[in-house]
Scaffold this motif. Structure first.
Motif, PDB file in Angstrom:
ATOM      1  N   GLN A 150     -18.800 -45.704  16.112  1.00  0.00           N
ATOM      2  CA  GLN A 150     -19.599 -44.580  15.633  1.00  0.00           C
ATOM      3  C   GLN A 150     -21.051 -45.029  15.488  1.00  0.00           C
ATOM      4  O   GLN A 150     -21.334 -46.079  14.933  1.00  0.00           O
ATOM      5  CB  GLN A 150     -19.061 -44.065  14.299  1.00  0.00           C
TER       6      GLN A 150
ATOM      7  N   ILE B  27     -23.690 -39.362  14.011  1.00  0.00           N
ATOM      8  CA  ILE B  27     -23.138 -38.550  15.089  1.00  0.00           C
ATOM      9  C   ILE B  27     -21.696 -38.973  15.355  1.00  0.00           C
ATOM     10  O   ILE B  27     -21.430 -40.104  15.737  1.00  0.00           O
ATOM     11  CB  ILE B  27     -23.983 -38.686  16.379  1.00  0.00           C
ATOM     12  N   ASP B  28     -20.775 -38.036  15.134  1.00  0.00           N
ATOM     13  CA  ASP B  28     -19.350 -38.308  15.329  1.00  0.00           C
ATOM     14  C   ASP B  28     -18.985 -38.006  16.775  1.00  0.00           C
ATOM     15  O   ASP B  28     -19.187 -36.885  17.254  1.00  0.00           O
ATOM     16  CB  ASP B  28     -18.530 -37.443  14.366  1.00  0.00           C
ATOM     17  N   VAL B  29     -18.469 -38.999  17.476  1.00  0.00           N
ATOM     18  CA  VAL B  29     -18.102 -38.825  18.887  1.00  0.00           C
ATOM     19  C   VAL B  29     -16.590 -38.824  19.093  1.00  0.00           C
ATOM     20  O   VAL B  29     -16.112 -38.978  20.212  1.00  0.00           O
ATOM     21  CB  VAL B  29     -18.771 -39.902  19.779  1.00  0.00           C
TER      22      VAL B  29
ATOM     23  N   HIS C 270     -11.248 -42.149  22.752  1.00  0.00           N
ATOM     24  CA  HIS C 270     -11.692 -41.625  24.050  1.00  0.00           C
ATOM     25  C   HIS C 270     -10.745 -42.123  25.127  1.00  0.00           C
ATOM     26  O   HIS C 270     -10.358 -43.291  25.135  1.00  0.00           O
ATOM     27  CB  HIS C 270     -13.093 -42.122  24.396  1.00  0.00           C
TER      28      HIS C 270
ATOM     29  N   ALA D 152     -12.247 -36.585  24.790  1.00  0.00           N
ATOM     30  CA  ALA D 152     -12.591 -37.081  23.461  1.00  0.00           C
ATOM     31  C   ALA D 152     -11.554 -36.465  22.517  1.00  0.00           C
ATOM     32  O   ALA D 152     -11.346 -35.251  22.510  1.00  0.00           O
ATOM     33  CB  ALA D 152     -13.999 -36.665  23.046  1.00  0.00           C
TER      34      ALA D 152
ATOM     35  N   GLN E  45     -17.503 -33.173  18.940  1.00  0.00           N
ATOM     36  CA  GLN E  45     -17.446 -34.613  19.213  1.00  0.00           C
ATOM     37  C   GLN E  45     -17.459 -34.887  20.715  1.00  0.00           C
ATOM     38  O   GLN E  45     -18.123 -35.820  21.171  1.00  0.00           O
ATOM     39  CB  GLN E  45     -16.206 -35.215  18.551  1.00  0.00           C
TER      40      GLN E  45
ATOM     41  N   ALA F  88     -20.964 -34.491  21.913  1.00  0.00           N
ATOM     42  CA  ALA F  88     -21.783 -35.633  21.486  1.00  0.00           C
ATOM     43  C   ALA F  88     -21.464 -36.879  22.305  1.00  0.00           C
ATOM     44  O   ALA F  88     -22.344 -37.708  22.562  1.00  0.00           O
ATOM     45  CB  ALA F  88     -21.569 -35.913  20.002  1.00  0.00           C
ATOM     46  N   ALA F  89     -20.216 -37.005  22.743  1.00  0.00           N
ATOM     47  CA  ALA F  89     -19.787 -38.177  23.521  1.00  0.00           C
ATOM     48  C   ALA F  89     -20.044 -38.013  25.016  1.00  0.00           C
ATOM     49  O   ALA F  89     -19.869 -38.960  25.774  1.00  0.00           O
ATOM     50  CB  ALA F  89     -18.301 -38.440  23.279  1.00  0.00           C
TER      51      ALA F  89
ATOM     52  N   GLU G 185     -18.251 -36.100  26.981  1.00  0.00           N
ATOM     53  CA  GLU G 185     -16.964 -35.908  27.656  1.00  0.00           C
ATOM     54  C   GLU G 185     -16.715 -34.413  27.845  1.00  0.00           C
ATOM     55  O   GLU G 185     -17.003 -33.614  26.957  1.00  0.00           O
ATOM     56  CB  GLU G 185     -15.827 -36.531  26.849  1.00  0.00           C
TER      57      GLU G 185
END
Length: 137
Positions: free
Chosen positions: A33, A37-39, A43, A48, A69, A72-73, A75
């Protein structure tokens, strides 16, 4: 660990990660992490995953969080993986929106059609492996 809910959640994350790694190896990861920002919890690109082990379920909230999430990631697909009480990890719920299911299925079907067109022998091998997996369920 002094917080029993955190300990239960961590156990669920480890169980899910171990289960996924049986097939996907190190492709299944627990992302670090970065700041606030929570991703997501796990994965497995292009997914995600938001993992939850709670007595009562809030699927709508889980999906809202998972979709944020995934964005943010970076994906394209989001899902919540929810512990099913009194069942082993492989019997947990994977919850996604119908739109996500449709996009993921379209992607899989498109990839299989392209494989068939490009190399029918590899497609036949792919389908044979799928049959073996289904027999071992």
């Amino acid at each position: 660990m002094s917080n029993p809910n955190k300990a239960r959640g961590d156990r669920w994350e480890r169980s899910v990660l171990d289960f996924l790694r049986e097939v996907f190896g190190r492709a299944a990861i627990r992302p670090r992490q970065e700041g606030h920002i929570d991703v997501g919890d796990v994965h497995l690109s292009p997914w995600a995953l938001q993992l939850k082990d709670e007595a009562s379920h809030n699927f709508s909230g889980y999906l809202n969080d998972a979709e944020k999430q995934a964005a943010a990631a970076g994906e394209p697909f989001a899902a919540a993986v929810v512990k099913r009480r009194r069942y082993s990890v492989d019997r947990g719920y994977v919850v996604m929106t119908l739109a996500t299911f449709r996009r993921a299925t379209a992607r899989l079907r498109r990839a299989e059609e392209l494989l068939l067109r490009a190399n029918s022998d590899l497609f036949d091998k792919h389908m044979s492996e799928n049959l073996k997996e289904n027999e071992n369920r």
